[in-house]
Motif scaffolding. Structure first.
Motif, PDB file in Angstrom:
ATOM      1  N   ASP A 186       0.857  -1.188   0.000  1.00 21.14           N
ATOM      2  CA  ASP A 186       0.000   0.000   0.000  1.00 21.14           C
ATOM      3  C   ASP A 186       0.894   1.239   0.000  1.00 21.14           C
ATOM      4  N   PRO A 187       1.468   1.594  -1.150  1.00 24.88           N
ATOM      5  CA  PRO A 187       2.453   2.684  -1.175  1.00 24.88           C
ATOM      6  C   PRO A 187       1.891   4.032  -0.748  1.00 24.88           C
ATOM      7  N   ASP A 188       0.629   4.295  -1.034  1.00 25.17           N
ATOM      8  CA  ASP A 188       0.056   5.596  -0.680  1.00 25.17           C
ATOM      9  C   ASP A 188       0.032   5.810   0.828  1.00 25.17           C
ATOM     10  N   SER A 189      -0.097   4.730   1.597  1.00 22.55           N
ATOM     11  CA  SER A 189      -0.240   4.865   3.042  1.00 22.55           C
ATOM     12  C   SER A 189       1.053   5.299   3.723  1.00 22.55           C
ATOM     13  N   ARG A 191       3.620   7.047   1.816  1.00 26.98           N
ATOM     14  CA  ARG A 191       4.327   7.921   0.881  1.00 26.98           C
ATOM     15  C   ARG A 191       4.984   9.107   1.584  1.00 26.98           C
ATOM     16  N   LYS A 192       4.315   9.669   2.581  1.00 25.84           N
ATOM     17  CA  LYS A 192       4.858  10.850   3.270  1.00 25.84           C
ATOM     18  C   LYS A 192       6.069  10.510   4.126  1.00 25.84           C
ATOM     19  N   ARG A 293       4.720  -0.348   6.239  1.00 22.00           N
ATOM     20  CA  ARG A 293       3.344  -0.125   6.645  1.00 22.00           C
ATOM     21  C   ARG A 293       3.271   1.045   7.612  1.00 22.00           C
TER      22      ARG A 293
END
Length: 449
Positions: A186-189, A191-192, A293
């Protein structure tokens, strides 16, 4: 704009290839050197640069000092163009920052009367093919113009060319953090929490790292530079902590050697080694990342395996210094011959494969090793190395010198390749080096070389 509305040039006759320019993708150090070499031989060029100015990718890590001095950073043909202007050559032994490489060399070079009218900025090449031919058609292929599709200012246009040199680099396509090479599930989770190689730790990006725990992943010079700057930050803010994770048993390439012929490169390794010995950087070796994660308090949980056991590292920020890979999507209609491991031209790959070479030694190579089944198509610069590390600008300059001679009809000169690189002094066969974990020097990124 629809496909039917695309503005195109008048289709040229296949008998008039000599009237077409050589298209160069990328206005970094190697792309501009290619243009200078070709113009010196009377071959017309057109250069497409995705950024708004020459050396845009170099500017992204402009806060980083190179470990090659100026004497190794100026292409000979480019220097001759600059000598016609009021340009003052920098001191040969000085080690410039990336921003100085741009300001004091690339921008003046791009502004020369010979090059300036031939460079198209904010122009991204999205596809390369042949006029009226996909990769499956063979008859008459070598005498058919190349067709480049280019996006610029919200519009798309097409450009014909007699030959193509792809010097677009790899800085915009980093390797993945996981040992499998795949992105996190889940790269979007997270990314920051993940930063590209060579962040501006002591400048614009300071707020991401001050008082935080940072995990640096990678065993090359990009990692070493970031670790040194994080250590400075930790001395200024004692809440800052640093962990360094590598896949191999030892960061031999990052540590370098006292016999390195580039003094600054050797000092870089010595300094990082000292940080580990003093406990200012916690080194975690043999760590293979499986996934990243979200964790509590906006942190990231890096899950992996170490010596066969499950291992988890929590951090505020992860710096991805695992190296780079070529973007091959725009070349889907071109007939490429790439090594299946490092994605470099097949004849070049055995000379640079990090599974086989760990001494920093590269044999002289030019047009013969860079050729593909597609006539008059070449990948040069950092992108020619695929996923292999340890690229130096001198390598790219000799590559495009050889290519320029070939395209100008000087076939004998094209194959008289000479390349003398400063030795690293590092040579180990006890354990394989870590594939791709290093920093590029040219073709959109000249970092730390």
């Amino acid at each position: 704009m629809t496909l039917a509305q695309l503005p195109t040039l008048t289709a040229p006759s296949s008998r008039k290839l000599d009237g077409l320019p050589v298209a160069i993708i990328g206005a970094g150090p190697v792309g501009l050197a290619a243009a200078a070499q070709l113009l010196e031989r009377g071959v017309d060029v057109i250069v497409f640069e995705a950024g708004t100015s020459a050396g845009a990718s170099v500017a992204a890590w402009g806060h980083t000092r190179l470990f090659s001095p100026w004497e190794y950073l100026v292409d000979e043909a480019a220097g001759r163009l600059l000598d016609k202007t009021d340009w003052q050559a920098p001191a040969a032994k000085k080690l410039p920052f990336g921003r100085e490489l741009v300001d004091d060399y690339l921008l003046p070079l791009a502004a020369t009367p010979e090059l300036a009218p031939r460079i198209r900025y904010s122009s991204t090449v999205t596809d390369v093919s042949r006029q009226g031919m996909d990769r499956t058609r063979s008859a008459g292929r070598g005498s058919t113009p190349f067709l480049l599709r280019v996006q610029s200012a919200g519009a798309t246009f097409e450009q014909f060319a007699r030959a193509v040199i792809d010097a677009s680099g790899t800085y915009s396509t980093p390797n993945g953090l996981t040992a499998s090479g795949l992105p996190p599930i889940d790269p979007d989770s997270i990314r920051k929490n993940v930063t590209h190689a060579l962040p501006d730790v002591l400048g614009a990006d300071r707020g991401l790292f001050a008082g935080k725990h940072t995990l640096v992943v990678g065993a090359g010079h990009s990692a070493a530079n970031t670790l040194l700057k994080l250590a400075v930050l930790a001395r200024e803010d004692d809440r800052t902590s640093i962990t360094w994770a590598i896949r191999g048993a030892s960061p031999v390439r990052a540590y370098g050697s006292t016999n390195d012929e580039l003094e600054a490169r050797g000092q870089l390794g010595d300094s990082v080694h000292d940080l580990v010995r003093r406990g200012q950087v916690a080194l975690v070796d043999r760590f293979e990342i499986d996934d990243l994660r979200p964790a509590t308090d906006d942190r990231v949980q890096v899950r992996g395996r170490r010596r066969g056991e499950t291992s988890i590292i929590e951090a505020d920020q992860v710096v991805n210094a695992t190296g780079f890979r070529p973007n091959l999507e725009m070349l889907r209609e071109i007939r490429l011959s790439l090594d299946e491991i490092v994605e470099a031209p097949r004849a070049l790959a055995p000379l640079i494969d990090p599974n086989m070479h760990s001494c920093g030694t590269v044999y002289p190579h030019g047009v013969a090793e860079l050729a593909h089944p597609e006539p008059n198509f070449y990948i040069a610069g950092m992108k020619s190395y695929g996923r292999a590390p340890t690229f130096l600008l001198l390598t790219g300059y000799e590559q495009v010198r050889s290519i320029a001679d070939e395209l100008a009809g000087n076939h004998g000169a094209a194959r008289q390749v000479q390349l003398v690189l400063p030795e690293t002094g590092v040579c180990s066969t006890a354990a394989p080096t870590e594939n791709g974990e290093s920093s590029p020097e040219a073709s959109g990124s000249a970092c730390c070389r």
